[in-house]
Design a protein around this motif. Structure first.
Motif, PDB file in Angstrom:
ATOM      1  N   ASN A 227      -2.685  11.211   2.215  1.00  0.00           N
ATOM      2  CA  ASN A 227      -4.131  11.094   1.980  1.00  0.00           C
ATOM      3  C   ASN A 227      -4.468   9.788   1.275  1.00  0.00           C
ATOM      4  N   CYS A 228      -3.625   9.391   0.334  1.00  0.00           N
ATOM      5  CA  CYS A 228      -3.818   8.114  -0.364  1.00  0.00           C
ATOM      6  C   CYS A 228      -3.775   6.963   0.630  1.00  0.00           C
ATOM      7  N   LEU A 229      -2.781   6.971   1.510  1.00  0.00           N
ATOM      8  CA  LEU A 229      -2.683   5.922   2.526  1.00  0.00           C
ATOM      9  C   LEU A 229      -3.874   5.935   3.463  1.00  0.00           C
TER      10      LEU A 229
ATOM     11  N   ASP B  89       2.323   1.672  -3.636  1.00  0.00           N
ATOM     12  CA  ASP B  89       1.345   2.147  -4.615  1.00  0.00           C
ATOM     13  C   ASP B  89       1.083   3.642  -4.448  1.00  0.00           C
ATOM     14  N   CYS B  90       0.909   4.087  -3.215  1.00  0.00           N
ATOM     15  CA  CYS B  90       0.646   5.505  -2.975  1.00  0.00           C
ATOM     16  C   CYS B  90       1.854   6.365  -3.329  1.00  0.00           C
TER      17      CYS B  90
ATOM     18  N   THR C  82       0.243  11.828  -0.738  1.00  0.00           N
ATOM     19  CA  THR C  82       0.597  10.440  -0.475  1.00  0.00           C
ATOM     20  C   THR C  82      -0.020   9.982   0.838  1.00  0.00           C
TER      21      THR C  82
ATOM     22  N   ALA D 207      -6.831   6.856   2.842  1.00  0.00           N
ATOM     23  CA  ALA D 207      -8.014   6.365   2.133  1.00  0.00           C
ATOM     24  C   ALA D 207      -7.976   4.863   1.904  1.00  0.00           C
ATOM     25  N   THR D 208      -6.782   4.321   1.676  1.00  0.00           N
ATOM     26  CA  THR D 208      -6.687   2.907   1.333  1.00  0.00           C
ATOM     27  C   THR D 208      -6.268   2.016   2.488  1.00  0.00           C
ATOM     28  N   GLN D 209      -5.447   2.548   3.388  1.00  0.00           N
ATOM     29  CA  GLN D 209      -4.909   1.755   4.496  1.00  0.00           C
ATOM     30  C   GLN D 209      -4.818   2.616   5.754  1.00  0.00           C
TER      31      GLN D 209
ATOM     32  N   PRO E 115       0.809  -1.223   0.000  1.00  0.00           N
ATOM     33  CA  PRO E 115       0.000   0.000   0.000  1.00  0.00           C
ATOM     34  C   PRO E 115       0.845   1.277   0.000  1.00  0.00           C
ATOM     35  N   TYR E 116       1.941   1.278   0.756  1.00  0.00           N
ATOM     36  CA  TYR E 116       2.860   2.419   0.740  1.00  0.00           C
ATOM     37  C   TYR E 116       3.403   2.627  -0.672  1.00  0.00           C
TER      38      TYR E 116
ATOM     39  N   ASP F 276       2.058   6.475  -7.167  1.00  0.00           N
ATOM     40  CA  ASP F 276       0.952   7.269  -7.707  1.00  0.00           C
ATOM     41  C   ASP F 276       1.128   8.764  -7.473  1.00  0.00           C
TER      42      ASP F 276
END
Length: 109
Positions: free
Chosen positions: A95-97, A54-55, A93, A99-101, A51-52, A58
């Motif tokens: 915020n991405c984490l 990918d974020c 980044t 949201a996903t993890q 997950p780290y 991205d």
């Protein structure tokens, strides 16, 4: 190893000339993910770093992705680690984490 390094150098040069080519971008991202995974695995032993990674990928710029991908052939340097950590600490980044993890947001890099 030398062939891989030369192929990677060619990829990086090609990516600089043809940045809009989706195949080159996909390959660069894939290679960069492998480098980011290795860096994170060293910093977070026993943690699923996907997950780290990918974020981070991205939220990295094309230049950052190419720079990190180059480390697959030339070796990870302090600059490579600094680039990965700089992207990891960006608000987008994080915020991405979140949201996903959400459980990974507080894990220090």
């Amino acid at each position: 190893l030398m062939r891989r390094a030369m192929a990677l150098v060619g990829l990086v040069c090609l990516a600089g000339c043809v940045a809009s080519d989706a195949a080159v971008q996909d390959t660069s991202r894939s290679v960069a993910k492998g480098v980011v995974n290795r860096i994170l695995a060293d910093r977070l032993p026993g943690v699923n770093t996907a997950p780290y990674t990918d974020c981070i990928i991205d939220n990295a710029t094309t230049e950052e992705i190419i720079s990190v991908a180059a480390a697959a052939g030339t070796g990870v340097t302090a600059m490579t680690v600094d680039t990965v950590l700089a992207v990891a600490r960006r608000p987008a980044t994080l915020n991405c984490l979140a949201a996903t993890q959400p459980g990974l947001v507080g894990v220090p890099l």
